[in-house]
Motif scaffolding. Structure first.
Motif, PDB file in Angstrom:
ATOM      1  N   ALA A 299      40.741  39.662  36.114  1.00  0.00           N
ATOM      2  CA  ALA A 299      40.088  38.363  35.971  1.00  0.00           C
ATOM      3  C   ALA A 299      40.111  37.605  37.288  1.00  0.00           C
ATOM      4  N   MET A 300      41.220  37.679  38.024  1.00  0.00           N
ATOM      5  CA  MET A 300      41.303  37.009  39.319  1.00  0.00           C
ATOM      6  C   MET A 300      40.283  37.587  40.276  1.00  0.00           C
ATOM      7  N   THR A 301      40.158  38.933  40.268  1.00  0.00           N
ATOM      8  CA  THR A 301      39.207  39.576  41.161  1.00  0.00           C
ATOM      9  C   THR A 301      37.787  39.143  40.847  1.00  0.00           C
ATOM     10  N   ILE A 302      37.482  39.037  39.553  1.00  0.00           N
ATOM     11  CA  ILE A 302      36.149  38.582  39.165  1.00  0.00           C
ATOM     12  C   ILE A 302      35.896  37.186  39.719  1.00  0.00           C
ATOM     13  N   GLN A 303      36.953  36.374  39.780  1.00  0.00           N
ATOM     14  CA  GLN A 303      36.817  35.011  40.293  1.00  0.00           C
ATOM     15  C   GLN A 303      36.864  34.968  41.816  1.00  0.00           C
ATOM     16  N   GLY A 304      36.976  36.131  42.458  1.00  0.00           N
ATOM     17  CA  GLY A 304      36.965  36.163  43.916  1.00  0.00           C
ATOM     18  C   GLY A 304      38.313  35.897  44.555  1.00  0.00           C
ATOM     19  N   ILE A 305      39.402  36.080  43.799  1.00  0.00           N
ATOM     20  CA  ILE A 305      40.735  35.886  44.364  1.00  0.00           C
ATOM     21  C   ILE A 305      41.408  37.238  44.456  1.00  0.00           C
ATOM     22  N   THR A 306      41.979  37.556  45.634  1.00  0.00           N
ATOM     23  CA  THR A 306      42.732  38.797  45.733  1.00  0.00           C
ATOM     24  C   THR A 306      44.184  38.495  45.414  1.00  0.00           C
ATOM     25  N   PRO A 307      44.694  39.060  44.324  1.00  0.00           N
ATOM     26  CA  PRO A 307      46.062  38.735  43.943  1.00  0.00           C
ATOM     27  C   PRO A 307      47.049  39.316  44.934  1.00  0.00           C
ATOM     28  N   GLY A 308      48.192  38.713  45.052  1.00  0.00           N
ATOM     29  CA  GLY A 308      49.209  39.193  45.965  1.00  0.00           C
ATOM     30  C   GLY A 308      49.931  38.041  46.613  1.00  0.00           C
ATOM     31  N   PRO A 309      50.781  38.372  47.579  1.00  0.00           N
ATOM     32  CA  PRO A 309      51.600  37.328  48.196  1.00  0.00           C
ATOM     33  C   PRO A 309      50.776  36.224  48.860  1.00  0.00           C
ATOM     34  N   ASN A 310      49.500  36.496  49.151  1.00  0.00           N
ATOM     35  CA  ASN A 310      48.727  35.470  49.850  1.00  0.00           C
ATOM     36  C   ASN A 310      48.307  34.321  48.959  1.00  0.00           C
ATOM     37  N   VAL A 311      48.243  34.557  47.663  1.00  0.00           N
ATOM     38  CA  VAL A 311      47.735  33.522  46.766  1.00  0.00           C
ATOM     39  C   VAL A 311      48.565  32.248  46.876  1.00  0.00           C
ATOM     40  N   ILE A 312      49.879  32.415  46.934  1.00  0.00           N
ATOM     41  CA  ILE A 312      50.765  31.261  46.951  1.00  0.00           C
ATOM     42  C   ILE A 312      50.533  30.420  48.206  1.00  0.00           C
ATOM     43  N   VAL A 313      50.134  31.057  49.302  1.00  0.00           N
ATOM     44  CA  VAL A 313      49.890  30.344  50.557  1.00  0.00           C
ATOM     45  C   VAL A 313      48.477  29.760  50.594  1.00  0.00           C
ATOM     46  N   ASP A 314      47.512  30.618  50.242  1.00  0.00           N
ATOM     47  CA  ASP A 314      46.112  30.198  50.365  1.00  0.00           C
ATOM     48  C   ASP A 314      45.678  29.256  49.254  1.00  0.00           C
ATOM     49  N   LYS A 315      46.159  29.482  48.062  1.00  0.00           N
ATOM     50  CA  LYS A 315      45.693  28.688  46.919  1.00  0.00           C
ATOM     51  C   LYS A 315      46.881  28.126  46.157  1.00  0.00           C
ATOM     52  N   PRO A 316      47.644  27.225  46.805  1.00  0.00           N
ATOM     53  CA  PRO A 316      48.837  26.705  46.104  1.00  0.00           C
ATOM     54  C   PRO A 316      48.483  25.993  44.806  1.00  0.00           C
ATOM     55  N   ASP A 317      47.328  25.341  44.764  1.00  0.00           N
ATOM     56  CA  ASP A 317      46.977  24.615  43.542  1.00  0.00           C
ATOM     57  C   ASP A 317      46.801  25.582  42.387  1.00  0.00           C
ATOM     58  N   LEU A 318      46.172  26.734  42.666  1.00  0.00           N
ATOM     59  CA  LEU A 318      45.984  27.726  41.611  1.00  0.00           C
ATOM     60  C   LEU A 318      47.323  28.292  41.171  1.00  0.00           C
ATOM     61  N   PHE A 319      48.140  28.634  42.146  1.00  0.00           N
ATOM     62  CA  PHE A 319      49.417  29.269  41.849  1.00  0.00           C
ATOM     63  C   PHE A 319      50.311  28.356  41.009  1.00  0.00           C
ATOM     64  N   TRP A 320      50.537  27.149  41.510  1.00  0.00           N
ATOM     65  CA  TRP A 320      51.454  26.262  40.807  1.00  0.00           C
ATOM     66  C   TRP A 320      50.819  25.675  39.556  1.00  0.00           C
ATOM     67  N   GLY A 321      49.511  25.523  39.586  1.00  0.00           N
ATOM     68  CA  GLY A 321      48.808  25.065  38.382  1.00  0.00           C
ATOM     69  C   GLY A 321      48.993  26.058  37.252  1.00  0.00           C
ATOM     70  N   LEU A 322      48.896  27.342  37.589  1.00  0.00           N
ATOM     71  CA  LEU A 322      49.059  28.384  36.581  1.00  0.00           C
ATOM     72  C   LEU A 322      50.474  28.332  36.004  1.00  0.00           C
ATOM     73  N   ILE A 323      51.458  28.188  36.892  1.00  0.00           N
ATOM     74  CA  ILE A 323      52.843  28.161  36.425  1.00  0.00           C
ATOM     75  C   ILE A 323      53.095  26.949  35.517  1.00  0.00           C
ATOM     76  N   ALA A 324      52.586  25.785  35.950  1.00  0.00           N
ATOM     77  CA  ALA A 324      52.782  24.593  35.126  1.00  0.00           C
ATOM     78  C   ALA A 324      52.096  24.760  33.778  1.00  0.00           C
ATOM     79  N   SER A 325      50.919  25.383  33.803  1.00  0.00           N
ATOM     80  CA  SER A 325      50.186  25.508  32.549  1.00  0.00           C
ATOM     81  C   SER A 325      50.851  26.510  31.612  1.00  0.00           C
ATOM     82  N   MET A 326      51.690  27.387  32.180  1.00  0.00           N
ATOM     83  CA  MET A 326      52.435  28.294  31.303  1.00  0.00           C
ATOM     84  C   MET A 326      53.313  27.479  30.364  1.00  0.00           C
TER      85      MET A 326
END
Lengths: 159, 502
Positions: B335-362
């Motif tokens: 699903a992330m790939t479909i949205q144009g995001i490459t999952p991996g260690p870079n997500v936390i740096v490049d897209k902090p809002d997505l990363f922490w938003g996902l965790i909070a929404s958990m």
């Protein structure tokens, strides 16, 4: 002769997959060397392991002292009905459109149950067709045609 | 403190009205589908995946995780009320949950499952938040050799976590790795195992296979013995557990959460194992162990806490390494790939809002489940009353629509049929599919990293042993394999899974 059918089935399935894929990899894909692995390297290694496991299971099953049958009976009627329904859905979605496809799929699927009742199945099919069209085509706007190509022609011809 | 800042960012994203709304919708729909017997989280997510396509990346991932928790929780409801496992990891909940329901205590059983899950979810989420940053920093230094070693650990532990025969589990992994290679080879552009079919150039469609194996073949299995009577517990009264019940829930919930959190990080089905382990542990040490099997509330709380904690911590390898630990996480990566995001260690740096938003929404997702499930229990009960011969055509149809809209061709739908048939037949041979899917997802990744590692090292396979991190990881894998293969352990392992399944 005493045979463990579960292990035999699993073993033969693994062997079949390994032999077919291994043969394709051997025939079509360059193996390469360890420094520069070809597209056939990893698959062939996997097929060798898989064939070994398949052989092991098969031999073990043939030597097993206990006859174990397969659990449950084979559900022929559900298999035929459900496969048919799914294949038809895939093949004729563009032609039938979402509404009619869902209706037909549900109806054919219902035949899988021995307790199928045409009235109940028809009503369920109609309801699901309405819900699916509403949710998937109009709600989340999936690019699926509501009315298929077979009916669009019909509509312009009638009106 | 860093963590607090991150969580604040996360909650500011997760509390956006649109994200809240879709989290709620996801949890609701996940529960609706997950309540249906035999439909586990994987099939539910596959079916509902297309619903998230039109959404922005953050929102769509939040909705997907909402669906995941909903499906997970819905499975327990089915287990308690109908004595059918909604998914594998609620098999244990069935034992005491259904007994409680038969004794008119369905309400407290559901509440115990809900509260236990919520507590475990909260702890699990915190754990993900705490571990994510340091782990990501560590993995940024990982090269192809280390990734290979890491994946080997993953594959080995999925063998350990499989419940059936070890040899068959290894076979299923190899089969998965092999079929995962289908498609164009990225190094030489040569098509592999495509049988001349254009649709196969991009590989076998994961969603279609998952839907076939976990949706269709499950339905076929259920239709085998259609005539078995099913008793749905009709009325749920007195939802709130008594003071005594609450007191008895605390310790099992804590232990379950601890076990689940630990096992959940392991690849390949930690949720299933952790629910079995925690149930058996409670049965051994509980002061009320005589009540187990006859409706002990501990027997519901512990496994439910454990599998929810595991569901939570299984996000850790996915978020920090980009490695899917379970098939569900593989779908998330898809699903992330479909949205144009490459999952991996870079997500936390490049897209902090997505990363922490996902965790909070958990966490929000878990809270919503309580809000949603306990008052709405009447709806789920009536959903369970719908006769199966109306339900299964609906499930098949949802599967078809879901897969068609992902693959956008009839071929994907044909794949459901093939996967469903193969899944049905192999289920007779007692082959397990969880290891297959891990292999399937890791196949191309593993081969890619292996080839890179060999190119870099000049074709020297000893590089796996000379690089310290990879040597340690491989040593761990070997130890796990030896432990699993030891006859004494193999015996206990068999007991853990079989003992209570009857």
């Amino acid at each position: 002769m005493a045979i463990n059918q579960k292990d035999l089935g699993a073993g033969l399935s693994f062997l079949l997959l390994a032999l077919v894929y291994g043969w394709i990899a051997y025939r079509d894909l360059p193996f390469g060397v360890m420094l520069n692995m070809g597209p056939g390297y990893f698959p062939l290694v996997l097929c060798t392991i898989l064939a070994g496991i398949g052989a092991l299971l098969t031999i073990r099953a043939l030597l097993a002292g206990l006859r174990t049958g397969l659990p449950g009976r084979f559900a022929w009627r559900p298999v035929v009905a459900i496969c048919l329904a799914v294949i038809l859905f895939g093949t004729f979605l563009r032609e039938l459109g979402l509404f009619a496809s869902v209706f037909c799929t549900v109806l054919i699927c219902s035949l899988a149950s021995a307790r199928m009742n045409w009235l109940q199945a028809g009503l369920a099919a109609l309801m699901l067709a309405v819900i699916c069209t509403g949710v998937f085509a109009y709600g989340v706007r999936l690019p699926l045609p509501v009315v298929g190509t077979w009916f669009t022609g019909l509509a312009t011809w009638t009106f | 403190m860093d963590l607090l800042n991150h969580l604040e960012l996360g909650f500011s994203v997760a509390f956006l009205p649109i994200n809240l709304a879709f989290c709620l919708l996801g949890a609701f729909l996940g529960t609706v589908i997950g309540v249906l017997p035999g439909i586990g989280p994987l099939a539910t997510i596959s079916m509902l995946l297309p619903l998230t396509f039109g959404l922005p990346p953050v929102t769509s991932l939040i909705m997907l995780s909402g669906i995941y928790y909903g499906a997970q929780y819905g499975g327990s409801t089915t287990a308690i009320l109908v004595n059918l496992p909604g998914e594998a990891s609620s098999t244990v909940t069935m034992i005491d949950g259904y007994q409680m329901a038969l004794r008119g205590r369905a309400g407290p059983a559901l509440a115990a499952a809900g509260l236990g899950s919520f507590f475990a979810g909260t702890v699990g989420t915190l754990l993900v938040a705490v571990v994510a940053t340091p782990l990501t920093a560590l993995t940024l230094s990982f090269g192809p050799t280390e990734y290979c070693a890491l994946m080997i650990i993953g594959l080995v532990s999925s063998i350990a976590l499989a419940s059936g025969s070890l040899v068959k589990a290894i076979g299923m992994i190899c089969a998965g790795l092999l079929l995962g290679l289908t498609g164009t080879d990225i190094y030489t552009n040569q098509p592999r195992f495509t049988f001349g079919i254009v649709d196969l150039l991009d590989g076998l469609d994961f969603v279609a296979i998952a839907v076939g194996v976990f949706g269709i073949s499950e339905i076929l299995r259920n239709l085998e013995n259609e005539d078995l009577p099913r008793t749905v517990i009709g009325k749920v009264t007195g939802l709130w557990p008594s003071r005594d019940d609450l007191r008895r829930m605390i310790a099992p919930a804590l232990r379950g959460t601890a076990i689940g959190s630990l096992l959940g990080v392991l690849p390949g089905g930690g949720a299933l194992l952790s629910s079995f382990v925690s149930y058996n542990l409670e049965k051994k040490i509980s002061p009320n162990s005589a009540e187990f099997g006859k409706g002990a509330i501990e027997g519901v709380t512990a496994p439910e806490s454990a599998n929810n904690a595991a569901a939570q911590t299984s996000f850790i390898p996915m978020l920090s390494l980009g490695l899917p630990a379970t098939p569900v996480m593989a779908l998330m990566i898809g699903a992330m790939t479909i949205q144009g995001i490459t999952p991996g260690p870079n997500v936390i740096v490049d897209k902090p809002d997505l990363f922490w938003g996902l965790i909070a929404s958990m966490w929000i997702g878990n809270a919503m489940l309580i809000v949603l499930n306990l008052p709405l229990i009447g709806i789920w009960v009536s959903l369970l009353r719908v006769p199966y011969n109306i339900l299964f055509p609906a499930i098949v149809t949802f599967c078809c629509i879901g897969v068609y809209s992902v693959s956008n061709s009839p071929f994907g739908v044909y794949l459901i049929v093939i996967a469903g048939l193969v899944g049905y037949v192999t289920s007779k041979f007692e082959c397990e599919w969880a290891p297959f899917f891990l292999g399937f997802v890791l196949g191309p990744l593993f081969e890619h990293q292996l080839r890179r590692a060999m190119l870099i090292s000049g074709g020297d396979p000893t590089v796996f042993l000379t690089r310290p991190i990879s040597a340690v990881l491989l040593a761990v894998a070997v130890v796990v394999l030896i432990i699993v293969a030891m006859p004494a352990i193999a015996q206990t392992r068999k007991q853990v899974f079989v003992e209570d399944q009857a």
